[in-house]
Design a protein around this motif. Structure first.
Motif, PDB file in Angstrom:
ATOM      1  N   GLY A  14      -1.631   3.748  -2.719  1.00 54.83           N
ATOM      2  CA  GLY A  14      -2.407   2.529  -2.931  1.00 54.83           C
ATOM      3  C   GLY A  14      -1.640   1.322  -3.416  1.00 54.83           C
ATOM      4  N   VAL A  15      -2.405   0.357  -3.919  1.00 54.10           N
ATOM      5  CA  VAL A  15      -1.902  -0.981  -4.227  1.00 54.10           C
ATOM      6  C   VAL A  15      -0.883  -0.961  -5.360  1.00 54.10           C
ATOM      7  N   GLU A  58     -15.199   6.016  -8.504  1.00 60.36           N
ATOM      8  CA  GLU A  58     -14.289   4.896  -8.735  1.00 60.36           C
ATOM      9  C   GLU A  58     -13.841   4.985 -10.190  1.00 60.36           C
ATOM     10  N   LYS A 112      -7.779  -3.216 -12.004  1.00 56.10           N
ATOM     11  CA  LYS A 112      -7.276  -2.159 -11.124  1.00 56.10           C
ATOM     12  C   LYS A 112      -8.381  -1.140 -10.884  1.00 56.10           C
ATOM     13  N   ARG A 113      -8.662  -0.828  -9.616  1.00 61.28           N
ATOM     14  CA  ARG A 113      -9.696   0.147  -9.279  1.00 61.28           C
ATOM     15  C   ARG A 113      -9.102   1.234  -8.386  1.00 61.28           C
ATOM     16  N   ARG A 154      -7.230   1.615  -4.973  1.00 60.44           N
ATOM     17  CA  ARG A 154      -7.907   0.931  -3.868  1.00 60.44           C
ATOM     18  C   ARG A 154      -7.806  -0.590  -3.940  1.00 60.44           C
ATOM     19  N   SER A 155      -7.879  -1.149  -5.156  1.00 62.52           N
ATOM     20  CA  SER A 155      -7.871  -2.617  -5.229  1.00 62.52           C
ATOM     21  C   SER A 155      -7.208  -3.106  -6.500  1.00 62.52           C
ATOM     22  N   ARG A 209      -7.376 -11.035  -4.874  1.00 61.56           N
ATOM     23  CA  ARG A 209      -7.855  -9.651  -4.841  1.00 61.56           C
ATOM     24  C   ARG A 209      -7.351  -8.986  -3.564  1.00 61.56           C
ATOM     25  N   GLU A 235      -7.077  -5.339  -1.319  1.00 56.64           N
ATOM     26  CA  GLU A 235      -7.612  -3.993  -1.141  1.00 56.64           C
ATOM     27  C   GLU A 235      -6.721  -3.203  -0.183  1.00 56.64           C
ATOM     28  N   ASN A 259       0.880  -1.169   0.000  1.00 62.02           N
ATOM     29  CA  ASN A 259       0.000   0.000   0.000  1.00 62.02           C
ATOM     30  C   ASN A 259       0.920   1.222   0.000  1.00 62.02           C
TER      31      ASN A 259
END
Length: 317
Positions: free
Chosen positions: A149-150, A233, A174-175, A283-284, A297, A299, A106
Motif C-alpha cells: 500500500g501507500v 478498516e 492513514k487508513r 489503502r489511503s 489524498r 488511494e 503503492n
C-alpha cells in the motif's frame, strides 16, 4: 562490502535544503558504513568542526555553515541495483503520484522498504536506482515488508521536515484494510493498549501488549462481513511497530496470514481460498502538501491476490 580510508579532510557547505538537520544525522548521511559510536567520538574529540568551532552532535545546522569532516574509514557502498532488473523496473508502474518534492508509491507486499538483514536492496534503493539524477530521496514513514500500500517518499529535505511534523502532530490520515478472523463486534471502535517491542534471541522482533509499553491507539471500522471473517478498516492514531497487527490479535481477531501474530486454523482456511500473503494493505493517505498547503489524498488499489481472495470469501458466505 569493502572498506576504504578517506585520507583527506573534507569541508562541506550546508545547503538551504539541509538546514535544520542535526549534525550527527548530517554526518551519518555522508559517512556511510561508519558506526554511530564513531560519529559521536570524532565530534566529541573536536575532529568535526562547524565554522571552525567545536560543536555538539545535536547542533542544528544552518544554511552556509562550513563543516569540517576528518579522515575516517568508510565502507564503500554497494552499487545500486541495476534499474533494468524486473523488480526495479516494476516500481515505475506503482508510482501513484509524483511531483518535484515528493512521490507516493503503492508498495507491493514482500518488498522491504530498505535493504539490510541479508537483503541487497529495498524500496528506497530501488527508487534511487530508478531516479539516479535525484540527489535526495528519503522515506517519510515505513511499512512492514509484508504489508502493501501507500508509502510516502520525500525528494527534498524541506518536504521531509514538513511531513515528519505532520506525523508528529498526528495530522496525517492513514487508513488500512485488513481481513481478520471471526466476527469483529460492530461496537468495537478502537483498541487502546500499550505496546512493548522485544527482540528474541534469534534476532526476530516481536511486539506485545504490555502495561509498561508505549501508549498505542488504533481505530477500527467494519467494512464487510463474511461467514467466519471480517474486512475492517484500521486507522492507527499512533505509529508503533506492528501496531495494527498486534491490536487486532489482542482484540481476538488476528489478521489473515500473519506469520508473527496469526491464528493457524484461520490462516489455513484463508490459504485454501488462495491467500498467499498478509492481508494488510495501506489503502489511503491524506496529508497537507508541503508546498501547495492543500490536502492531498492518495488511494492505492488492492492487488489482484487480495481482490480474488475477497471474491472467494464472498462466494463462501
Amino acid at each position: 562490502m569493502t572498506d576504504s580510508i578517506q585520507t583527506k579532510v573534507r569541508f562541506t557547505t550546508v545547503s538551504a535544503d539541509e538546514a535544520g538537520q542535526r549534525l550527527d544525522n548530517y554526518l551519518l548521511a555522508r559517512l556511510k558504513g561508519v558506526p554511530k559510536s564513531m560519529i559521536y567520538r570524532i565530534v566529541r574529540k573536536g575532529e568535526v568542526r562547524v565554522n571552525k568551532g567545536r560543536i555538539k552532535p545535536d547542533y542544528k545546522l544552518k544554511e552556509n555553515d562550513q563543516v569540517r569532516i576528518p579522515p575516517v574509514r568508510v565502507s564503500k557502498e554497494d552499487a545500486l541495483p541495476n534499474p533494468k532488473l524486473d523488480q526495479i523496473a516494476m516500481l515505475e508502474s506503482v508510482i501513484l503520484y509524483e511531483d518535484d518534492i515528493l512521490m507516493v508509491i503503492n508498495k507491493p507486499s514482500g518488498l522491504a522498504v530498505h535493504g539490510g538483514s541479508g537483503l541487497k536492496f529495498g524500496l528506497i534503493e530501488g527508487l534511487r536506482s530508478l531516479r539516479p539524477q535525484q540527489k535526495f530521496l528519503e522515506l517519510v514513514h515505513r511499512l512492514d515488508r509484508d504489508t502493501s500500500g501507500v508509502i510516502l517518499v520525500a525528494k527534498k529535505r524541506s518536504a521531509l521536515r514538513s511531513l515528519h511534523e505532520q506525523l508528529r502532530m498526528k495530522s496525517m490520515d492513514k487508513r488500512y484494510v485488513a481481513l481478520v478472523a471471526g466476527k469483529w463486534p460492530a461496537n468495537k471502535k478502537k483498541v487502546n493498549a500499550p505496546l512493548q517491542k522485544n527482540t528474541l534471541q534469534s534476532g526476530e522482533r516481536m511486539v506485545r501488549v504490555d502495561p509498561n509499553g508505549k501508549e498505542s491507539l488504533t481505530r477500527f471500522e467494519v467494512i464487510e462481513r463474511f461467514e467466519n471473517a471480517t474486512l475492517v478498516e484500521a486507522e492507527p492514531v499512533t505509529g508503533r511497530t506492528h501496531q495494527i497487527r498486534v491490536h487486532a490479535q489482542y482484540a481476538g481477531h488476528a489478521i489473515a496470514c500473519d506469520d508473527k501474530y496469526g491464528e493457524a486454523a484461520f490462516d489455513h482456511y484463508a490459504q485454501s481460498l488462495g491467500l498467499s500473503r498478509l492481508f494488510l494493505h495501506a489503502r489511503s493517505l491524506a496529508f497537507i502538501h508541503p508546498r501547495e498547503e492543500s490536502t492531498l489524498r492518495i488511494e492505492a488499489p488492492l492487488d489482484k491476490n487480495l481482490e480474488q481472495v475477497l471474491a472467494r470469501f464472498r462466494s463462501q458466505s
